[in-house]
Design an enzyme around this catalytic site. Sequence first.
Site, PDB file in Angstrom:
ATOM      1  N   SER A 178       1.002  -1.434  -0.089  1.00  0.00           N
ATOM      2  CA  SER A 178      -0.331   0.042  -0.021  1.00  0.00           C
ATOM      3  C   SER A 178       0.822   1.185   0.017  1.00  0.00           C
ATOM      4  O   SER A 178       0.404   2.448  -0.558  1.00  0.00           O
ATOM      5  CB  SER A 178      -1.156   0.166   1.166  1.00  0.00           C
ATOM      6  OG  SER A 178      -0.227  -0.091   2.346  1.00  0.00           O
ATOM      7  N   HIS A 206      -5.355  -3.329  -2.873  1.00  0.00           N
ATOM      8  CA  HIS A 206      -5.096  -1.977  -4.112  1.00  0.00           C
ATOM      9  C   HIS A 206      -5.062  -2.795  -5.430  1.00  0.00           C
ATOM     10  O   HIS A 206      -4.776  -1.887  -6.369  1.00  0.00           O
ATOM     11  CB  HIS A 206      -3.755  -1.457  -3.533  1.00  0.00           C
ATOM     12  CG  HIS A 206      -3.638  -0.595  -2.705  1.00  0.00           C
ATOM     13  ND1 HIS A 206      -4.006   0.549  -2.232  1.00  0.00           N
ATOM     14  CD2 HIS A 206      -3.432  -0.921  -1.337  1.00  0.00           C
ATOM     15  CE1 HIS A 206      -4.154   1.155  -1.358  1.00  0.00           C
ATOM     16  NE2 HIS A 206      -3.614   0.181  -0.316  1.00  0.00           N
ATOM     17  N   LYS A 237     -11.800   1.252  -2.422  1.00  0.00           N
ATOM     18  CA  LYS A 237     -10.801   1.853  -3.046  1.00  0.00           C
ATOM     19  C   LYS A 237     -11.085   1.903  -4.417  1.00  0.00           C
ATOM     20  O   LYS A 237     -11.979   2.500  -4.862  1.00  0.00           O
ATOM     21  CB  LYS A 237      -9.532   1.057  -2.623  1.00  0.00           C
ATOM     22  CG  LYS A 237      -8.720   1.526  -1.152  1.00  0.00           C
ATOM     23  CD  LYS A 237      -7.724   0.634  -0.717  1.00  0.00           C
ATOM     24  CE  LYS A 237      -7.698   1.234   0.625  1.00  0.00           C
ATOM     25  NZ  LYS A 237      -6.987   0.174   1.645  1.00  0.00           N
TER      26      LYS A 237
HETATM   27  C1  PLP Z   1      -6.950   0.294   2.825  1.00  0.00           C
HETATM   28  C2  PLP Z   1      -6.240  -1.270   3.183  1.00  0.00           C
HETATM   29  C3  PLP Z   1      -6.937  -1.966   4.036  1.00  0.00           C
HETATM   30  C4  PLP Z   1      -8.099  -1.595   4.909  1.00  0.00           C
HETATM   31  O1  PLP Z   1      -9.354  -1.628   4.175  1.00  0.00           O
HETATM   32  P1  PLP Z   1     -10.585  -0.462   4.587  1.00  0.00           P
HETATM   33  O2  PLP Z   1     -11.663  -1.280   3.906  1.00  0.00           O
HETATM   34  O3  PLP Z   1     -10.318   0.760   4.226  1.00  0.00           O
HETATM   35  O4  PLP Z   1     -10.667  -0.845   6.104  1.00  0.00           O
HETATM   36  C5  PLP Z   1      -6.625  -3.471   4.367  1.00  0.00           C
HETATM   37  N1  PLP Z   1      -5.315  -3.693   3.637  1.00  0.00           N
HETATM   38  C6  PLP Z   1      -4.608  -2.857   2.813  1.00  0.00           C
HETATM   39  C7  PLP Z   1      -3.509  -3.637   2.290  1.00  0.00           C
HETATM   40  C8  PLP Z   1      -5.223  -1.517   2.473  1.00  0.00           C
HETATM   41  O5  PLP Z   1      -4.539  -0.700   2.064  1.00  0.00           O
END
Ligand code: PLP
Length: 391
Positions: A178, A206, A237
Amino acid sequence: MDITVQEELAQIRARGLYRATRCVNGKQGPHVEMNGRDILMLCSNNYLGLADHPALIEASVRAAEQYGTSSGASRLVSGTMTLHELLEAEIAAFKDTESALIFNGGYVANTGIISALVGRGDVIFSDRLNHASIIDGALLSSARLIRYPHNDMRVLEELLIKHRGAGRALIVTDAVFSMDGDLAPLSELVALKKTHNAVLMVDDAHGSGVLGENGSGTAELLEVSDDVDILMGTFGKALGSFGAYAALSDELRELLINRARSFIFSTSLPPAVLGASLAALKIVRSAEGKRLRDALQSNADYFRFLLSQAGFNLPEGTTQIIPVLTDQAETTMRFSGMLLEEGIFAQGIRPPTVPAGACRLRCTVMATHSRQDLEWAADRIATVGKVLGVI
Ligand SMILES: *Cc1c(COP(=O)(O)O)cnc(C)c1O
Protein backbone atom coordinates in the site's frame (compact mmCIF):
# COMPACT_ATOMS: atom_id res chain seq x y z
CA MET A 1 5.69 7.07 33.79
CA ASP A 2 2.31 8.74 33.91
CA ILE A 3 1.88 11.56 31.38
CA THR A 4 -1.10 13.76 30.66
CA VAL A 5 -2.95 13.75 27.36
CA GLN A 6 -1.62 17.25 26.71
CA GLU A 7 1.97 16.08 27.25
CA GLU A 8 1.43 13.10 25.01
CA LEU A 9 0.10 15.33 22.22
CA ALA A 10 3.08 17.66 22.67
CA GLN A 11 5.44 14.69 22.30
CA ILE A 12 3.71 13.57 19.10
CA ARG A 13 4.13 17.10 17.70
CA ALA A 14 7.75 17.36 18.81
CA ARG A 15 8.58 14.17 16.91
CA GLY A 16 6.98 15.51 13.71
CA LEU A 17 4.35 12.79 13.87
CA TYR A 18 1.26 14.85 14.60
CA ARG A 19 -1.72 13.89 12.44
CA ALA A 20 -4.87 15.84 11.65
CA THR A 21 -7.77 15.32 9.27
CA ARG A 22 -8.40 17.59 6.28
CA CYS A 23 -11.95 18.11 5.12
CA VAL A 24 -13.00 17.73 1.50
CA ASN A 25 -16.19 19.47 0.42
CA GLY A 26 -18.55 17.66 -1.97
CA LYS A 27 -17.85 14.48 -3.88
CA GLN A 28 -14.52 12.69 -4.23
CA GLY A 29 -13.15 13.21 -7.74
CA PRO A 30 -9.87 14.00 -9.52
CA HIS A 31 -10.41 17.56 -8.32
CA VAL A 32 -12.05 18.35 -4.99
CA GLU A 33 -13.03 21.47 -3.12
CA MET A 34 -11.16 22.25 0.09
CA ASN A 35 -11.79 25.48 1.98
CA GLY A 36 -13.48 26.92 -1.09
CA ARG A 37 -10.52 26.16 -3.38
CA ASP A 38 -10.21 23.77 -6.31
CA ILE A 39 -7.56 21.19 -5.37
CA LEU A 40 -6.06 18.46 -7.51
CA MET A 41 -6.54 15.17 -5.67
CA LEU A 42 -3.35 13.13 -5.70
CA CYS A 43 -3.81 10.88 -2.67
CA SER A 44 -7.12 9.09 -3.12
CA ASN A 45 -7.55 5.33 -3.51
CA ASN A 46 -10.60 6.02 -5.68
CA TYR A 47 -8.40 4.80 -8.53
CA LEU A 48 -11.05 4.27 -11.20
CA GLY A 49 -13.01 7.37 -10.26
CA LEU A 50 -16.10 5.34 -9.34
CA ALA A 51 -16.86 7.16 -6.06
CA ASP A 52 -18.95 9.78 -7.88
CA HIS A 53 -20.11 7.58 -10.77
CA PRO A 54 -23.82 8.11 -11.56
CA ALA A 55 -24.47 4.36 -11.84
CA LEU A 56 -23.17 3.70 -8.31
CA ILE A 57 -25.11 6.62 -6.88
CA GLU A 58 -28.31 5.47 -8.55
CA ALA A 59 -27.84 1.85 -7.44
CA SER A 60 -27.21 3.03 -3.92
CA VAL A 61 -30.36 5.16 -3.82
CA ARG A 62 -32.44 2.33 -5.33
CA ALA A 63 -31.15 -0.18 -2.81
CA ALA A 64 -32.07 2.15 0.05
CA GLU A 65 -35.54 2.67 -1.41
CA GLN A 66 -36.14 -1.04 -1.85
CA TYR A 67 -34.41 -2.42 1.25
CA GLY A 68 -34.20 0.49 3.71
CA THR A 69 -31.23 2.05 5.43
CA SER A 70 -29.95 -0.60 7.80
CA SER A 71 -29.53 -4.35 8.01
CA GLY A 72 -30.58 -4.15 11.63
CA ALA A 73 -28.28 -6.84 13.00
CA SER A 74 -25.25 -9.04 12.54
CA ARG A 75 -25.37 -11.48 9.64
CA LEU A 76 -25.84 -14.34 12.11
CA VAL A 77 -28.83 -12.73 13.78
CA SER A 78 -31.25 -11.22 11.26
CA GLY A 79 -28.82 -9.13 9.22
CA THR A 80 -28.33 -11.38 6.18
CA MET A 81 -30.29 -9.78 3.36
CA THR A 82 -30.77 -10.69 -0.31
CA LEU A 83 -28.15 -8.12 -1.32
CA HIS A 84 -25.44 -9.69 0.88
CA GLU A 85 -25.94 -13.04 -0.80
CA LEU A 86 -26.12 -11.50 -4.25
CA LEU A 87 -22.90 -9.57 -3.70
CA GLU A 88 -21.12 -12.67 -2.39
CA ALA A 89 -22.16 -14.62 -5.48
CA GLU A 90 -20.88 -11.80 -7.70
CA ILE A 91 -17.55 -11.66 -5.87
CA ALA A 92 -17.06 -15.43 -6.12
CA ALA A 93 -17.72 -15.22 -9.87
CA PHE A 94 -15.42 -12.21 -10.26
CA LYS A 95 -12.59 -13.89 -8.34
CA ASP A 96 -13.31 -17.32 -9.78
CA THR A 97 -13.54 -18.95 -6.33
CA GLU A 98 -16.05 -21.35 -4.82
CA SER A 99 -17.37 -18.81 -2.34
CA ALA A 100 -17.05 -15.36 -0.84
CA LEU A 101 -17.79 -13.71 2.48
CA ILE A 102 -18.41 -10.00 2.99
CA PHE A 103 -16.90 -8.00 5.84
CA ASN A 104 -17.62 -4.48 7.02
CA GLY A 105 -14.25 -3.14 5.92
CA GLY A 106 -10.72 -4.22 5.10
CA TYR A 107 -9.42 -3.48 8.57
CA VAL A 108 -12.02 -5.64 10.29
CA ALA A 109 -11.76 -8.30 7.58
CA ASN A 110 -8.06 -8.76 8.28
CA THR A 111 -8.35 -8.72 12.05
CA GLY A 112 -11.32 -11.11 11.87
CA ILE A 113 -9.89 -13.54 9.32
CA ILE A 114 -6.41 -13.86 10.83
CA SER A 115 -7.60 -14.29 14.40
CA ALA A 116 -10.12 -16.88 13.17
CA LEU A 117 -7.55 -18.91 11.24
CA VAL A 118 -4.73 -19.08 13.74
CA GLY A 119 -4.25 -18.98 17.49
CA ARG A 120 -1.91 -20.13 20.22
CA GLY A 121 0.53 -22.75 18.91
CA ASP A 122 0.24 -21.51 15.31
CA VAL A 123 2.71 -19.35 13.37
CA ILE A 124 2.08 -16.36 11.09
CA PHE A 125 4.67 -15.42 8.45
CA SER A 126 4.04 -11.82 7.48
CA ASP A 127 5.87 -9.51 5.04
CA ARG A 128 7.57 -6.66 6.92
CA LEU A 129 5.69 -4.06 4.82
CA ASN A 130 2.22 -5.56 5.28
CA HIS A 131 -0.69 -3.27 6.11
CA ALA A 132 -1.35 -2.35 9.76
CA SER A 133 -4.62 -4.29 9.78
CA ILE A 134 -2.68 -7.51 9.11
CA ILE A 135 -0.32 -6.82 12.00
CA ASP A 136 -3.26 -6.04 14.27
CA GLY A 137 -4.99 -9.26 13.24
CA ALA A 138 -1.82 -11.17 14.03
CA LEU A 139 -1.52 -9.55 17.47
CA LEU A 140 -5.16 -10.26 18.21
CA SER A 141 -4.77 -13.93 17.27
CA SER A 142 -2.15 -14.84 19.93
CA ALA A 143 -0.31 -16.84 17.27
CA ARG A 144 3.44 -16.38 16.98
CA LEU A 145 4.20 -13.55 14.52
CA ILE A 146 7.30 -13.90 12.35
CA ARG A 147 7.97 -10.96 10.04
CA TYR A 148 10.12 -11.62 6.97
CA PRO A 149 12.09 -9.01 4.99
CA HIS A 150 10.04 -7.42 2.24
CA ASN A 151 9.41 -9.88 -0.62
CA ASP A 152 12.45 -11.97 0.41
CA MET A 153 11.44 -15.51 -0.53
CA ARG A 154 14.82 -17.01 0.41
CA VAL A 155 14.57 -15.78 3.99
CA LEU A 156 10.88 -16.70 4.15
CA GLU A 157 11.73 -20.27 3.23
CA GLU A 158 14.44 -20.44 5.91
CA LEU A 159 11.97 -19.10 8.46
CA LEU A 160 9.30 -21.58 7.36
CA ILE A 161 11.75 -24.44 7.91
CA LYS A 162 13.02 -23.07 11.22
CA HIS A 163 9.71 -22.16 12.85
CA ARG A 164 7.30 -24.63 11.34
CA GLY A 165 5.78 -26.31 14.37
CA ALA A 166 2.90 -28.63 15.03
CA GLY A 167 0.26 -25.95 14.57
CA ARG A 168 -1.08 -24.21 11.49
CA ALA A 169 1.24 -21.99 9.42
CA LEU A 170 -0.25 -18.91 7.78
CA ILE A 171 1.64 -16.89 5.17
CA VAL A 172 0.09 -13.47 4.69
CA THR A 173 1.00 -10.67 2.30
CA ASP A 174 -0.27 -7.51 0.66
CA ALA A 175 -0.60 -8.17 -3.08
CA VAL A 176 0.13 -4.55 -4.02
CA PHE A 177 2.02 -2.96 -1.12
CA SER A 178 0.00 0.00 0.00
CA MET A 179 2.85 2.46 0.62
CA ASP A 180 5.29 1.23 -2.04
CA GLY A 181 3.04 0.19 -4.90
CA ASP A 182 5.14 -2.88 -5.75
CA LEU A 183 3.77 -6.43 -6.11
CA ALA A 184 4.28 -9.51 -3.96
CA PRO A 185 5.82 -12.50 -5.81
CA LEU A 186 2.62 -14.52 -5.61
CA SER A 187 3.80 -17.49 -7.70
CA GLU A 188 6.77 -18.02 -5.40
CA LEU A 189 4.54 -17.66 -2.36
CA VAL A 190 2.20 -20.31 -3.76
CA ALA A 191 5.14 -22.67 -4.30
CA LEU A 192 6.37 -22.12 -0.74
CA LYS A 193 2.94 -22.58 0.80
CA LYS A 194 2.58 -25.90 -1.04
CA THR A 195 6.04 -27.17 -0.10
CA HIS A 196 5.64 -26.20 3.55
CA ASN A 197 1.98 -27.04 3.90
CA ALA A 198 0.92 -23.53 4.88
CA VAL A 199 -2.24 -21.50 4.35
CA LEU A 200 -1.79 -18.49 2.02
CA MET A 201 -3.75 -15.29 2.53
CA VAL A 202 -3.39 -12.37 0.12
CA ASP A 203 -4.67 -8.83 0.75
CA ASP A 204 -5.48 -7.26 -2.61
CA ALA A 205 -6.93 -3.96 -1.38
CA HIS A 206 -5.02 -2.03 -4.07
CA GLY A 207 -5.09 -4.51 -6.95
CA SER A 208 -8.74 -5.46 -6.96
CA GLY A 209 -10.63 -3.79 -9.82
CA VAL A 210 -7.34 -2.55 -11.23
CA LEU A 211 -4.99 -5.39 -12.20
CA GLY A 212 -5.48 -8.27 -14.61
CA GLU A 213 -7.28 -8.36 -17.93
CA ASN A 214 -10.67 -8.59 -16.18
CA GLY A 215 -9.73 -6.35 -13.27
CA SER A 216 -10.08 -9.24 -10.87
CA GLY A 217 -6.78 -8.29 -9.28
CA THR A 218 -3.18 -9.27 -8.65
CA ALA A 219 -3.94 -13.01 -8.48
CA GLU A 220 -5.45 -12.84 -11.97
CA LEU A 221 -2.47 -10.85 -13.28
CA LEU A 222 0.04 -13.32 -11.83
CA GLU A 223 -2.15 -16.33 -12.69
CA VAL A 224 -2.40 -17.82 -9.21
CA SER A 225 -6.13 -17.41 -8.52
CA ASP A 226 -6.61 -21.15 -7.96
CA ASP A 227 -3.85 -21.46 -5.40
CA VAL A 228 -4.51 -18.63 -2.97
CA ASP A 229 -6.52 -19.92 0.00
CA ILE A 230 -7.93 -16.57 1.09
CA LEU A 231 -8.07 -13.70 -1.34
CA MET A 232 -9.09 -10.63 0.59
CA GLY A 233 -10.04 -7.34 -1.06
CA THR A 234 -11.95 -4.17 -0.36
CA PHE A 235 -14.80 -2.18 -1.89
CA GLY A 236 -13.61 1.20 -0.63
CA LYS A 237 -10.75 1.80 -3.03
CA ALA A 238 -10.94 1.15 -6.80
CA LEU A 239 -14.54 -0.05 -6.40
CA GLY A 240 -15.68 3.33 -5.12
CA SER A 241 -17.89 1.93 -2.36
CA PHE A 242 -17.22 0.57 1.15
CA GLY A 243 -16.63 -2.77 2.85
CA ALA A 244 -14.49 -5.82 2.10
CA TYR A 245 -14.61 -9.50 1.21
CA ALA A 246 -12.75 -12.75 1.33
CA ALA A 247 -12.90 -14.98 -1.76
CA LEU A 248 -12.31 -18.56 -0.65
CA SER A 249 -13.53 -22.17 -0.50
CA ASP A 250 -16.92 -23.15 0.93
CA GLU A 251 -15.15 -24.79 3.85
CA LEU A 252 -13.08 -21.77 4.79
CA ARG A 253 -16.16 -19.57 4.46
CA GLU A 254 -17.96 -21.81 6.92
CA LEU A 255 -15.04 -21.61 9.33
CA LEU A 256 -14.94 -17.80 9.18
CA ILE A 257 -18.69 -17.54 9.75
CA ASN A 258 -18.17 -19.57 12.90
CA ARG A 259 -14.95 -18.01 14.13
CA ALA A 260 -14.35 -14.49 12.77
CA ARG A 261 -15.43 -12.21 15.58
CA SER A 262 -15.59 -9.06 13.42
CA PHE A 263 -18.09 -10.93 11.24
CA ILE A 264 -20.08 -12.40 14.11
CA PHE A 265 -20.32 -9.43 16.45
CA SER A 266 -20.98 -6.49 14.13
CA THR A 267 -24.04 -5.21 12.28
CA SER A 268 -23.72 -6.10 8.59
CA LEU A 269 -23.30 -3.58 5.76
CA PRO A 270 -26.43 -1.58 4.87
CA PRO A 271 -28.31 -1.91 1.55
CA ALA A 272 -27.12 1.42 0.07
CA VAL A 273 -23.50 0.32 0.38
CA LEU A 274 -24.20 -3.15 -1.04
CA GLY A 275 -26.09 -1.61 -3.97
CA ALA A 276 -23.11 0.64 -4.81
CA SER A 277 -20.70 -2.32 -4.59
CA LEU A 278 -22.85 -4.41 -6.94
CA ALA A 279 -22.98 -1.55 -9.46
CA ALA A 280 -19.20 -1.09 -9.16
CA LEU A 281 -18.54 -4.75 -9.91
CA LYS A 282 -20.76 -4.54 -12.96
CA ILE A 283 -18.76 -1.59 -14.29
CA VAL A 284 -15.39 -3.14 -13.50
CA ARG A 285 -16.36 -6.27 -15.44
CA SER A 286 -17.64 -4.30 -18.46
CA ALA A 287 -15.93 -2.60 -21.41
CA GLU A 288 -16.10 0.65 -19.44
CA GLY A 289 -14.08 -0.99 -16.67
CA LYS A 290 -11.45 -2.05 -19.16
CA ARG A 291 -11.24 1.51 -20.53
CA LEU A 292 -10.87 2.91 -17.01
CA ARG A 293 -8.10 0.41 -16.20
CA ASP A 294 -6.25 1.32 -19.39
CA ALA A 295 -6.57 5.03 -18.59
CA LEU A 296 -5.31 4.40 -15.03
CA GLN A 297 -2.28 2.45 -16.24
CA SER A 298 -1.36 5.02 -18.84
CA ASN A 299 -1.71 7.82 -16.24
CA ALA A 300 0.48 5.86 -13.82
CA ASP A 301 3.15 5.30 -16.48
CA TYR A 302 3.07 8.95 -17.52
CA PHE A 303 3.25 10.35 -13.99
CA ARG A 304 6.13 8.02 -13.07
CA PHE A 305 7.92 9.22 -16.21
CA LEU A 306 7.35 12.91 -15.39
CA LEU A 307 8.55 12.57 -11.80
CA SER A 308 11.66 10.59 -12.64
CA GLN A 309 12.49 13.08 -15.40
CA ALA A 310 12.31 15.78 -12.74
CA GLY A 311 14.95 13.85 -10.76
CA PHE A 312 12.89 12.32 -7.96
CA ASN A 313 13.85 9.06 -6.31
CA LEU A 314 11.02 6.62 -7.12
CA PRO A 315 11.18 3.00 -6.00
CA GLU A 316 10.74 0.40 -8.77
CA GLY A 317 7.15 -0.12 -9.64
CA THR A 318 4.42 0.01 -12.26
CA THR A 319 1.18 0.58 -10.35
CA GLN A 320 -0.92 3.65 -9.62
CA ILE A 321 0.74 4.04 -6.20
CA ILE A 322 3.77 6.25 -6.78
CA PRO A 323 5.90 7.02 -3.73
CA VAL A 324 8.24 10.01 -3.88
CA LEU A 325 10.92 9.35 -1.28
CA THR A 326 11.61 12.31 0.99
CA ASP A 327 13.58 10.77 3.87
CA GLN A 328 12.71 12.81 6.99
CA ALA A 329 9.28 13.38 8.52
CA GLU A 330 9.65 17.16 8.79
CA THR A 331 10.61 17.65 5.11
CA THR A 332 7.79 15.35 4.10
CA MET A 333 5.14 17.29 5.95
CA ARG A 334 6.48 20.64 4.70
CA PHE A 335 6.41 19.21 1.18
CA SER A 336 2.80 18.14 1.57
CA GLY A 337 1.84 21.50 3.15
CA MET A 338 3.51 23.57 0.42
CA LEU A 339 1.85 21.48 -2.29
CA LEU A 340 -1.53 22.11 -0.73
CA GLU A 341 -0.85 25.84 -0.93
CA GLU A 342 -0.15 25.29 -4.63
CA GLY A 343 -3.46 23.43 -5.02
CA ILE A 344 -2.32 19.78 -4.83
CA PHE A 345 -3.41 17.32 -2.17
CA ALA A 346 -0.65 14.71 -1.76
CA GLN A 347 -0.32 13.10 1.65
CA GLY A 348 2.98 12.78 3.45
CA ILE A 349 3.54 9.34 4.97
CA ARG A 350 5.59 8.97 8.15
CA PRO A 351 6.25 6.39 10.87
CA PRO A 352 4.61 4.27 12.08
CA THR A 353 3.00 3.80 8.63
CA VAL A 354 6.49 3.45 7.09
CA PRO A 355 9.88 2.84 8.78
CA ALA A 356 11.84 5.90 10.01
CA GLY A 357 13.91 7.40 7.17
CA ALA A 358 11.52 5.99 4.58
CA CYS A 359 9.10 8.93 4.65
CA ARG A 360 7.46 9.76 1.39
CA LEU A 361 4.79 11.61 -0.48
CA ARG A 362 2.45 8.85 -1.50
CA CYS A 363 1.06 10.02 -4.81
CA THR A 364 -1.79 8.08 -6.35
CA VAL A 365 -3.12 8.69 -9.81
CA MET A 366 -6.67 8.10 -10.97
CA ALA A 367 -8.17 7.00 -14.29
CA THR A 368 -10.00 10.32 -14.34
CA HIS A 369 -6.96 12.61 -14.11
CA SER A 370 -6.23 14.44 -17.36
CA ARG A 371 -2.76 14.63 -18.89
CA GLN A 372 -2.75 18.36 -18.10
CA ASP A 373 -3.55 17.59 -14.44
CA LEU A 374 -0.52 15.32 -14.25
CA GLU A 375 1.83 17.64 -16.13
CA TRP A 376 0.84 20.59 -13.98
CA ALA A 377 1.19 18.52 -10.78
CA ALA A 378 4.61 17.14 -11.74
CA ASP A 379 5.80 20.67 -12.48
CA ARG A 380 4.61 22.02 -9.12
CA ILE A 381 6.02 19.01 -7.26
CA ALA A 382 9.41 19.57 -8.92
CA THR A 383 9.40 23.26 -8.01
CA VAL A 384 8.63 22.55 -4.35
CA GLY A 385 11.03 19.60 -4.34
CA LYS A 386 13.85 21.93 -5.39
CA VAL A 387 13.00 24.51 -2.73
CA LEU A 388 13.15 21.78 -0.08
CA GLY A 389 16.30 20.21 -1.49
CA VAL A 390 14.62 16.87 -2.21
CA ILE A 391 15.92 17.10 -5.80
C1 PLP B 1 -6.91 0.13 2.99
C2 PLP B 1 -6.35 -1.19 3.30
C3 PLP B 1 -6.99 -2.05 4.19
C4 PLP B 1 -8.19 -1.61 4.98
O1 PLP B 1 -9.31 -1.57 4.19
P1 PLP B 1 -10.55 -0.65 4.60
O2 PLP B 1 -11.68 -1.16 3.81
O3 PLP B 1 -10.14 0.75 4.25
O4 PLP B 1 -10.74 -0.82 6.08
C5 PLP B 1 -6.48 -3.32 4.36
N1 PLP B 1 -5.38 -3.72 3.71
C6 PLP B 1 -4.70 -2.90 2.86
C7 PLP B 1 -3.48 -3.40 2.17
C8 PLP B 1 -5.17 -1.61 2.65
O5 PLP B 1 -4.50 -0.79 1.84
